[in-house]
Design a protein around this motif. Structure first.
Motif: not given
Length: 87
Positions: A69-79
């Motif tokens: 999630a961090q690598a994609r610039g998002t949250t775990p929930s959104q991932l």
């Protein structure tokens, strides 16, 4: 005049609240700077009728999810939502 007690046990009155409000509303008063950065809430895209879903993960899997999630610039929930949408 009502008396109140905050969570630390400090007593205050309605007069204190009025005084604090006056300071907050004055030109030299409350700025809100101490609150820090605002964090966005749940995305609107999940809809008004969204319900929580709990998933138990061991530490290694949770770490992988957090890293991805961090690598994609998002949250775990959104991932996870994105992964489900891609199915």
């Amino acid at each position: 005049m009502d008396k109140h007690t905050d969570v630390t046990g400090t007593a205050f009155t309605d007069a204190d609240i009025e005084r604090w409000a006056a300071v907050a509303e004055s030109d030299a008063g409350y700025t809100g700077d101490h609150l820090g950065v605002a964090r966005p809430g749940r995305p609107v895209s999940v809809g008004a009728h969204a319900k929580p879903f709990t998933l138990r993960l061991d530490a290694a899997r949770r770490a992988k999810l957090d890293e991805a999630a961090q690598a994609r610039g998002t949250t775990p929930s959104q991932l996870v939502r994105d992964l489900i949408d891609s199915l």
